[in-house]
Write a protein that holds these residues in place. Structure first.
Motif, PDB file in Angstrom:
ATOM      1  N   GLN B 239       2.272  -0.222   7.484  1.00 28.99           N
ATOM      2  CA  GLN B 239       0.868   0.044   7.123  1.00 28.99           C
ATOM      3  C   GLN B 239       0.585   1.532   7.283  1.00 28.99           C
ATOM      4  O   GLN B 239       0.091   2.160   6.031  1.00 28.99           O
ATOM      5  CB  GLN B 239      -0.125  -0.447   8.390  1.00 28.99           C
ATOM      6  CG  GLN B 239      -1.427  -0.014   8.073  1.00 28.99           C
ATOM      7  CD  GLN B 239      -2.217  -0.457   6.822  1.00 28.99           C
ATOM      8  OE1 GLN B 239      -2.042  -1.798   6.413  1.00 28.99           O
ATOM      9  NE2 GLN B 239      -3.052   0.228   6.263  1.00 28.99           N
ATOM     10  N   GLY B 243       0.181   1.896   3.160  1.00 29.58           N
ATOM     11  CA  GLY B 243      -1.075   1.079   3.477  1.00 29.58           C
ATOM     12  C   GLY B 243      -1.904   1.529   2.171  1.00 29.58           C
ATOM     13  O   GLY B 243      -2.838   0.765   1.762  1.00 29.58           O
ATOM     14  N   GLN B 244      -1.742   2.697   1.667  1.00 25.94           N
ATOM     15  CA  GLN B 244      -2.521   3.075   0.493  1.00 25.94           C
ATOM     16  C   GLN B 244      -1.884   2.393  -0.682  1.00 25.94           C
ATOM     17  O   GLN B 244      -2.496   2.949  -1.719  1.00 25.94           O
ATOM     18  CB  GLN B 244      -2.700   4.641   0.562  1.00 25.94           C
ATOM     19  CG  GLN B 244      -1.349   5.509   0.331  1.00 25.94           C
ATOM     20  CD  GLN B 244      -0.792   5.908   1.462  1.00 25.94           C
ATOM     21  OE1 GLN B 244      -0.276   4.983   2.483  1.00 25.94           O
ATOM     22  NE2 GLN B 244      -0.342   7.033   1.859  1.00 25.94           N
ATOM     23  N   CYS B 245      -0.713   1.757  -0.820  1.00 25.60           N
ATOM     24  CA  CYS B 245      -0.120   1.360  -2.134  1.00 25.60           C
ATOM     25  C   CYS B 245      -0.835   0.551  -2.708  1.00 25.60           C
ATOM     26  O   CYS B 245      -1.693  -0.297  -2.402  1.00 25.60           O
ATOM     27  CB  CYS B 245       1.132   0.573  -1.819  1.00 25.60           C
ATOM     28  SG  CYS B 245       1.993  -0.100  -3.076  1.00 25.60           S
ATOM     29  N   LEU B 246      -1.279   0.936  -4.096  1.00 26.72           N
ATOM     30  CA  LEU B 246      -1.875   0.101  -5.292  1.00 26.72           C
ATOM     31  C   LEU B 246      -1.055  -0.900  -5.862  1.00 26.72           C
ATOM     32  O   LEU B 246      -1.717  -1.767  -6.537  1.00 26.72           O
ATOM     33  CB  LEU B 246      -2.454   1.057  -6.131  1.00 26.72           C
ATOM     34  CG  LEU B 246      -3.322   2.276  -5.491  1.00 26.72           C
ATOM     35  CD1 LEU B 246      -3.652   3.046  -7.093  1.00 26.72           C
ATOM     36  CD2 LEU B 246      -4.651   1.912  -4.965  1.00 26.72           C
ATOM     37  N   SER B 247       0.273  -1.153  -5.526  1.00 21.01           N
ATOM     38  CA  SER B 247       0.801  -2.252  -6.010  1.00 21.01           C
ATOM     39  C   SER B 247       1.115  -2.104  -7.613  1.00 21.01           C
ATOM     40  O   SER B 247       1.085  -3.223  -8.168  1.00 21.01           O
ATOM     41  CB  SER B 247       0.124  -3.559  -5.400  1.00 21.01           C
ATOM     42  OG  SER B 247       1.094  -4.644  -5.654  1.00 21.01           O
ATOM     43  N   CYS B 248       1.085  -0.744  -8.092  1.00 26.24           N
ATOM     44  CA  CYS B 248       1.259  -0.923  -9.426  1.00 26.24           C
ATOM     45  C   CYS B 248       3.040  -0.816  -9.735  1.00 26.24           C
ATOM     46  O   CYS B 248       3.691  -0.702  -8.674  1.00 26.24           O
ATOM     47  CB  CYS B 248       0.615   0.402 -10.176  1.00 26.24           C
ATOM     48  SG  CYS B 248       1.588   1.989  -9.622  1.00 26.24           S
ATOM     49  N   GLY B 249       3.272  -0.529 -10.857  1.00 27.54           N
ATOM     50  CA  GLY B 249       4.903  -0.571 -10.977  1.00 27.54           C
ATOM     51  C   GLY B 249       5.534   0.655 -11.369  1.00 27.54           C
ATOM     52  O   GLY B 249       6.676   0.783 -11.760  1.00 27.54           O
ATOM     53  N   PHE B 283       4.872  -5.893  -8.004  1.00 24.31           N
ATOM     54  CA  PHE B 283       4.295  -6.790  -8.505  1.00 24.31           C
ATOM     55  C   PHE B 283       4.032  -7.880  -7.755  1.00 24.31           C
ATOM     56  O   PHE B 283       5.101  -8.430  -7.246  1.00 24.31           O
ATOM     57  CB  PHE B 283       4.512  -7.243  -9.936  1.00 24.31           C
ATOM     58  CG  PHE B 283       4.544  -6.022 -10.933  1.00 24.31           C
ATOM     59  CD1 PHE B 283       3.717  -4.991 -10.913  1.00 24.31           C
ATOM     60  CD2 PHE B 283       5.239  -6.145 -12.262  1.00 24.31           C
ATOM     61  CE1 PHE B 283       3.371  -3.786 -11.748  1.00 24.31           C
ATOM     62  CE2 PHE B 283       5.045  -5.070 -13.132  1.00 24.31           C
ATOM     63  CZ  PHE B 283       4.204  -4.016 -12.923  1.00 24.31           C
ATOM     64  N   PHE B 284       2.725  -8.523  -7.665  1.00 26.49           N
ATOM     65  CA  PHE B 284       2.457  -9.772  -6.920  1.00 26.49           C
ATOM     66  C   PHE B 284       3.492 -11.108  -7.543  1.00 26.49           C
ATOM     67  O   PHE B 284       4.170 -11.723  -6.846  1.00 26.49           O
ATOM     68  CB  PHE B 284       1.146 -10.347  -7.175  1.00 26.49           C
ATOM     69  CG  PHE B 284       0.795 -11.622  -6.489  1.00 26.49           C
ATOM     70  CD1 PHE B 284       0.726 -11.700  -5.141  1.00 26.49           C
ATOM     71  CD2 PHE B 284       0.643 -12.623  -7.294  1.00 26.49           C
ATOM     72  CE1 PHE B 284       0.176 -12.923  -4.558  1.00 26.49           C
ATOM     73  CE2 PHE B 284       0.225 -14.027  -6.814  1.00 26.49           C
ATOM     74  CZ  PHE B 284       0.116 -13.860  -5.342  1.00 26.49           C
ATOM     75  N   PRO B 297       3.521 -11.346   0.099  1.00 31.95           N
ATOM     76  CA  PRO B 297       2.276 -11.688  -0.394  1.00 31.95           C
ATOM     77  C   PRO B 297       1.351 -10.299  -0.465  1.00 31.95           C
ATOM     78  O   PRO B 297       0.483 -10.410  -1.324  1.00 31.95           O
ATOM     79  CB  PRO B 297       1.534 -12.662   0.799  1.00 31.95           C
ATOM     80  CG  PRO B 297       2.137 -12.650   1.875  1.00 31.95           C
ATOM     81  CD  PRO B 297       3.695 -12.250   1.449  1.00 31.95           C
ATOM     82  N   ARG B 299       1.074  -5.872  -0.564  1.00 34.37           N
ATOM     83  CA  ARG B 299       1.902  -4.579  -0.945  1.00 34.37           C
ATOM     84  C   ARG B 299       2.759  -4.253   0.186  1.00 34.37           C
ATOM     85  O   ARG B 299       3.652  -3.424  -0.174  1.00 34.37           O
ATOM     86  CB  ARG B 299       0.656  -3.613  -1.207  1.00 34.37           C
ATOM     87  CG  ARG B 299      -0.212  -3.157  -0.154  1.00 34.37           C
ATOM     88  CD  ARG B 299      -1.626  -2.828  -0.809  1.00 34.37           C
ATOM     89  NE  ARG B 299      -2.295  -2.409   0.458  1.00 34.37           N
ATOM     90  CZ  ARG B 299      -2.931  -3.105   1.294  1.00 34.37           C
ATOM     91  NH1 ARG B 299      -3.117  -4.387   1.013  1.00 34.37           N
ATOM     92  NH2 ARG B 299      -3.553  -2.771   2.228  1.00 34.37           N
TER      93      ARG B 299
END
Lengths: 322, 355
Positions: B239, B243-249, B283-284, B297, B299
């Motif tokens: 975290q 924790g700030q990850c936006l889960s982009c690639g 990516f999810f 599940p 980021r």
């Protein structure tokens, strides 16, 4: 100037802390030119908070995506720092009932503009930037090639140079004094108007050239505070399979125009989609074009009045705009 | 051996590349037409202006491992003997042509040394990658443009690391000094017309000495393999770092060592291709299972996996090799400035209290 505002931010955060379970703000990043969001869960960490012309991220992105469903312990709230543009994203989320106002404690930061790192790099050329000082309206950029001085205005982000809302439109507390807006709605859409002056063929060629660089990394989508489909995006569904995995232009067009259409009348022009693009595609222009139309036809701007229902969320048989 | 060293004056660069590109496919770093700061490797065409004083936005990974490539083409055809049945006809992709990557950095080449372990060193060999890799030469440039995100020296490379390169380019005041590092480089050297003078060679030596003195990055990676495993279940740690990850690639797409891919059949009517395309563990959908369950599940699990893969699982599998070239692209391009160095540096230490 920033150290005063920073102490004011710390003081106001301390005062609010007894009612907060979490505070989202900015902290120093890996060098002086970068900030990174911080999630404060212990009052001892409030001193990490910073406020300066590098605080670029729109922290409203975390509000709906990470915390909308969370319920506070003992009625404690989530604190979030917002600039003027960021506050509009929060209001748009409230307008759509995606977040509850009472869950959040909003720390408003009147903002003179955020520095565009790409413009700094363009100015320094190949020489490595060693340090950058911002004093009032002047910037001193020290690189291996020497020191350059220029007006702050020259290196502000595009969204800041067309800013109409430097002051947060919703807040529980304000850090610093309110500022005067630099443009009106008429000037704000000059960049879009310039594209509209191109012929259809030229416009198509422009977007083909720009979107061809897209990597489909989806950073524009994920950095958008209002892209709330989360893990159900049309770009990645397999059934139905709307998009192939090819890197052809039609795939890229489809993704970007669906993204923009999903934001019609919703986009608050925080510019994050454009800032985060590693390929520097001016994707915010597509959304601005839709906003210009929404403003002209329906006299509506997203994220101004929490009470107002966005036009595409309602049906009015007497609508005269269209 | 000094006679083997060649020189390309700045104004002769294009004519040299014109000659080389008559024999080989040549990829060079060029700025995008509209956005001058976006620099990518592209197939060389006469008259192109190369950008050799900046790290490229994307490395040359795509030359050997393209973002999208056809593994084979297929075609459903009615069987002549039995019209009620369809036969599938398969067609292999075209064999790769000899290729030169001109103007890569040591970090870019280090990326391929990581990919090689997976795709071509065995025991499992990816025929398409291996064939293309076999045909690819690297003309690498000594690096003098580190910034605050670079940390190549920390991961066993450095601005003058020649490992994996075939030709070595040193920029001096008047042009480029080119040396051959491998036998494969000799035909290319023969196409370069001007021999380097002693003065050129001496100037190049100075540039290299200066570059070699740079210690780029101070990340300590000793035992990160074990430290990662100790940190694995420390949710608060992940975290804190992501924790700030936006889960982009972005981090995976700009990474010279990320190689995860997806395989899909893309069909139109009765024809199609089985393609391999870059995937991203951010990516999810990356680990989404058919049942609907996703073992990663959020980021945090995804970011943890990225760190673990590069600094723990990969070295465990491949004789201690860290799957990171220290180019700093993931740091520089991250929308929220997540710093993988910080995530690795702090692996060692006290676990956060579990809450």
């Amino acid at each position: 100037m920033n150290s005063d505002l920073r102490s004011e931010l710390h003081k106001k955060a301390e005062q609010a802390w007894p009612d907060l379970e979490l505070l989202i703000g900015w902290q120093a990043g890996y060098d002086d030119l970068h900030t990174t969001p911080v999630f404060i869960r212990d009052s001892a960490e409030i001193s990490k908070l910073i406020w300066n012309p590098w605080c670029t991220q729109n922290l409203a992105v975390y509000v709906a995506k990470h915390f909308a469903a969370s319920s506070g312990k003992d009625d404690k709230k989530i604190g979030v720092c917002v600039k003027g543009c960021d506050s509009r994203s929060l209001i748009a989320l409230l307008q759509e009932n995606l977040v509850a106002r009472e869950r959040f404690y909003i720390i408003g930061m009147p903002c003179k503009g955020i520095v565009d790192l790409r413009k700094l790099h363009a100015l320094s050329g190949a020489a490595r930037i060693l340090s950058v000082q911002v004093n009032a309206e002047q910037v001193a950029l020290k690189s291996a090639a020497g020191v350059l001085h220029f007006p702050l205005d020259e290196v502000l982000m595009r969204k800041c140079r067309r800013c109409r809302y430097p002051n947060p439109l919703i807040h529980d507390v304000l850090v610093g004094d309110p500022l005067t807006p630099r443009t009106d709605a008429h000037e704000a859409y000059n960049d879009v108007a310039a594209i509209e002056r191109l012929s259809l063929q030229e416009r198509l060629a422009f977007w083909q050239g720009e979107l061809d660089r897209c990597l489909r990394c989806y950073a524009c989508r994920n950095a958008c505070p209002l892209c709330v489909c989360q893990d159900r995006c049309i770009a990645e569904t397999r059934d139905p399979k709307w998009l192939t995995q090819y890197m052809h232009l039609p795939e890229k067009f489809m993704f970007h125009f669906i993204h923009a259409l999903h934001l019609a009348g919703r986009c608050t022009e925080c510019g994050e989609c454009e800032r985060v693009c590693p390929m520097e595609i001016p994707v915010a222009l597509i959304k601005e074009a839709l906003n210009k139309i929404t403003l002209e036809l329906l006299d509506f701007e997203a994220g101004l009045d929490p009470q107002r229902v966005p036009p595409l969320l309602t049906f009015d048989a007497g609508e005269t705009g269209i | 051996m000094d006679t083997a060293i060649k020189f390309i004056a700045f104004d002769q660069l294009n004519s040299a590349l014109d000659r080389i590109s008559e024999q080989l496919d040549v990829w060079v770093p060029v700025a995008s037409k509209d956005q001058k700061r976006v620099i990518q490797f592209a197939p060389y065409r006469p008259g192109m202006t190369l950008v050799l004083d900046h790290q490229t936005t994307l490395g040359p990974k795509q030359v050997v491992l393209p973002q999208v490539e056809a593994l084979f083409r297929f075609d459903y055809r009615k069987s002549a003997d039995e019209p009620s049945r369809q036969k599938v006809q398969l067609e292999d992709p075209h064999p790769p042509a000899p290729t030169l990557i001109f103007g890569a950095r040591p970090c870019d080449v280090k990326g391929f040394l990581v990919l090689d372990q997976v795709f071509s060193a065995g025991p499992f060999v990816d025929g398409i990658y291996a064939a293309r890799r076999e045909q690819t030469l690297f003309a690498t440039m000594v690096c003098g443009q580190q910034d605050s995100a670079c940390f190549c020296s920390s991961v066993g490379s450095g601005p003058t690391d020649r490992t994996g390169s075939d030709l070595w380019i040193t920029p001096i005041a008047a042009g480029y000094v080119v040396e051959a590092l491998s036998d494969r480089a000799h035909p290319v050297m023969a196409w370069l017309q001007e021999a380097a003078t002693e003065l050129h060679v001496a100037a190049a030596g100075k540039v290299q000495e200066e570059a070699a003195r740079q210690q780029v990055g101070n990340l300590a990676v000793d035992q990160c393999q074990q430290h990662f495993l100790q940190r694995f279940a420390d949710t608060n740690y992940w975290q804190e770092v992501a924790g700030q990850c936006l889960s982009c690639g972005i981090c995976t797409f700009v990474c010279p060592t990320c190689y995860c891919f997806s395989i899909t059949d893309e069909m139109k009517d009765k024809h199609g291709e089985r393609i391999r395309s870059w995937d991203s563990c951010m990516f999810f959908t990356y680990t989404l299972e058919a049942s609907g369950h996703n073992p990663r599940p959020s980021r945090l699990e995804r970011y943890r996996n990225r760190v673990g893969h590069k600094f723990s699982y990969f070295p465990e599998k491949y004789q201690g090799l860290i799957a990171c070239c220290g180019c700093g692209r993931c740091i520089r391009n991250c929308p929220v400035s997540i710093d993988i160095r910080k995530a690795v540096q702090n692996l060692q230490g006290q676990n956060h209290a579990c809450s």
